[in-house]
Design a protein around this motif. Structure first.
Motif, mmCIF file in Angstrom:
data_model
loop_
_atom_site.group_PDB
_atom_site.id
_atom_site.type_symbol
_atom_site.label_atom_id
_atom_site.label_comp_id
_atom_site.label_asym_id
_atom_site.label_seq_id
_atom_site.Cartn_x
_atom_site.Cartn_y
_atom_site.Cartn_z
ATOM 1 N N ARG A 10 100.787 52.326 56.058
ATOM 2 C CA ARG A 10 99.784 53.280 56.556
ATOM 3 C C ARG A 10 100.118 54.670 56.007
ATOM 4 N NH1 ARG A 10 101.890 50.729 60.638
ATOM 5 N NH2 ARG A 10 102.752 52.623 61.592
ATOM 6 N N LYS A 12 96.783 51.076 53.708
ATOM 7 C CA LYS A 12 95.810 51.627 54.638
ATOM 8 C C LYS A 12 95.815 53.158 54.514
ATOM 9 C CE LYS A 12 94.948 47.564 56.515
ATOM 10 N NZ LYS A 12 93.650 46.878 56.302
ATOM 11 N N GLY A 20 92.228 51.312 49.465
ATOM 12 C CA GLY A 20 92.785 50.365 50.417
ATOM 13 C C GLY A 20 93.017 49.011 49.790
ATOM 14 N N SER A 31 106.032 40.658 53.354
ATOM 15 C CA SER A 31 104.770 41.400 53.386
ATOM 16 C C SER A 31 104.898 42.594 54.323
ATOM 17 C CB SER A 31 103.612 40.499 53.817
ATOM 18 O OG SER A 31 103.832 39.983 55.112
ATOM 19 N N GLU A 32 104.025 43.571 54.089
ATOM 20 C CA GLU A 32 104.077 44.806 54.857
ATOM 21 C C GLU A 32 102.711 45.456 54.824
ATOM 22 O OE1 GLU A 32 106.180 46.750 57.423
ATOM 23 O OE2 GLU A 32 107.456 45.693 55.984
ATOM 24 N N THR A 33 102.347 46.167 55.896
ATOM 25 C CA THR A 33 101.173 47.038 55.899
ATOM 26 C C THR A 33 101.673 48.474 55.844
ATOM 27 O OG1 THR A 33 99.813 45.475 57.147
ATOM 28 C CG2 THR A 33 99.135 47.794 57.172
ATOM 29 N N GLU A 81 104.370 41.771 49.122
ATOM 30 C CA GLU A 81 102.922 42.021 49.182
ATOM 31 C C GLU A 81 102.664 43.094 50.233
ATOM 32 O OE1 GLU A 81 99.587 39.021 48.840
ATOM 33 O OE2 GLU A 81 99.388 39.541 50.978
ATOM 34 N N TRP A 82 102.099 44.204 49.803
ATOM 35 C CA TRP A 82 101.827 45.326 50.694
ATOM 36 C C TRP A 82 100.334 45.586 50.766
ATOM 37 C CZ3 TRP A 82 105.916 49.769 49.668
ATOM 38 C CH2 TRP A 82 107.204 49.271 49.934
ATOM 39 N N LYS A 83 99.824 45.718 51.976
ATOM 40 C CA LYS A 83 98.431 46.096 52.208
ATOM 41 C C LYS A 83 98.397 47.597 52.505
ATOM 42 C CE LYS A 83 97.280 41.529 54.097
ATOM 43 N NZ LYS A 83 96.643 41.044 52.863
ATOM 44 N N THR A 92 95.343 45.678 48.172
ATOM 45 C CA THR A 92 96.514 44.838 48.381
ATOM 46 C C THR A 92 97.277 44.772 47.073
ATOM 47 O OG1 THR A 92 95.461 43.505 50.106
ATOM 48 C CG2 THR A 92 97.338 42.525 48.967
#
Length: 337
Positions: free
Chosen positions: A229, A260, A295, A225-227, A256-258, A297
């Protein structure tokens, strides 16, 4: 420059794709000047219902050209002339789309805009509209009737629509009429977007068997997973550096990337379509896209069978932002060379 050979795997889903010039620092200039176009991947072997496959297809490229603003932003190509900034349809201002009366047609549409924020595409009320695919990927269930005749897209989207009109109409994009639809003659009522055995007046939806790289990943365990930005001049907090990757990822399964900041800085990842997890504005739970302005997921598969080893670009699809640093890359370890 050079000659490039692209190998399309046998399991690649057929659909509506596009290309555009991508010289870093000049991408805004190039796309604003018209350096883009459609690519169609043949879907004859995708087991599409015959009544869908036999619909007349129209290719509709909706491009926003801004030659004056492009001057000076890059430097490798400049154009001259008196054209003012605005939308074109298949190269013409307020172009014409002609079709028979009461015939379902398959419209393959591209929105090509250097500013890829969300825009509304509207087909006039004299027509019926059903959604079949987005960004080159057939929906989980085809078709989805669009009762409002309006879809919200990004300025780098493709959409495959089934359209049937009973009178002259229009196409509107971002609040401006960009094409006129003229209806005349007798149409073919034997074709339609519904399941085999249905009728042009409606029927059951149908489902296409998707290739492994477009599998439904909802409910499955995530391997990494990763966020992410997104910024006006940066991805993951820094400007583009061709020598240093923003991410190093192993081809070890479900990502899975969130996202932002993507509402104002639409996210695009080269190579991989991404599946939206949970409804997110105009993006539907479980459907696949390749540009996300929200924004959301998202998930995608990156294993030894679906990943490509080496450099993979991710960037803001507002091209002026990308040119000024809102681009990064991940170094993928494993997968095909």
């Amino acid at each position: 420059g050079g000659d490039y050979v692209y190998e399309i795997p046998a399991d690649h889903m057929g659909g509506t794709y596009w290309y555009h010039a991508h010289h870093h620092g000049s991408t805004f200039l190039q796309v604003s000047s018209g350096a883009f176009g459609l690519i169609l991947i043949d879907d004859d072997n995708d087991n599409i219902p015959s009544n869908v496959a036999n619909m007349t297809e129209k290719q509709i490229v909706m491009g926003f050209l801004e030659p004056a603003a492009a001057i000076g932003t890059g430097g490798d190509t400049l154009i001259s002339g008196s054209f003012s900034a605005g939308w074109t349809t298949n190269g013409k201002v307020n172009g014409n789309i002609c079709m028979p009366n009461n015939e379902w047609q398959h419209w393959r549409m591209l929105v090509a805009d250097q500013d890829a924020r969300l825009v509304d595409l509207e087909i006039g009320s004299e027509c019926e509209v059903a959604l079949m695919a987005r960004d080159g990927v057939w929906r989980t269930e085809v078709p989805k009737v669009i009762s409002t005749n309006t879809l919200t897209l990004t300025g780098a989207s493709r959409v495959d629509l089934a359209v049937r009109c009973s009178a002259d109409s229009s196409i509107t994009l971002a609040g401006s009429q960009i094409a006129q639809v003229y209806v005349d003659g007798i149409g073919n009522t034997g074709v339609h977007p519904y399941a085999e055995g249905g009728t042009a007046e409606g029927g059951e939806t149908w489902t296409l068997i998707r290739p492994a790289y477009l599998a439904d990943l909802r409910g499955l365990p995530v391997d990494d997973s990763e966020t992410i930005r997104m910024g006006a001049r940066s991805v993951l907090g820094r400007k583009f550096d061709a020598e240093i990757p923003n991410l190093i990822k192993y081809a070890n399964g479900i990502q899975e990337w969130k996202l932002k900041g993507a509402t104002n800085h639409p996210f695009h990842l080269h190579i991989y379509h991404v599946q939206v997890i949970g409804d997110c504005g105009p993006y539907e739970d479980g459907e696949y896209y390749d540009v996300i302005a929200g924004g959301c997921t998202v998930r995608f598969m990156m294993d030894s069978n679906t990943a490509y080893e080496g450099r993979t670009i991710l960037h803001c699809h507002i091209l002026a932002h990308e040119d000024q640093g809102a681009m990064g890359w991940m170094d993928v370890i494993g997968g095909a060379p």
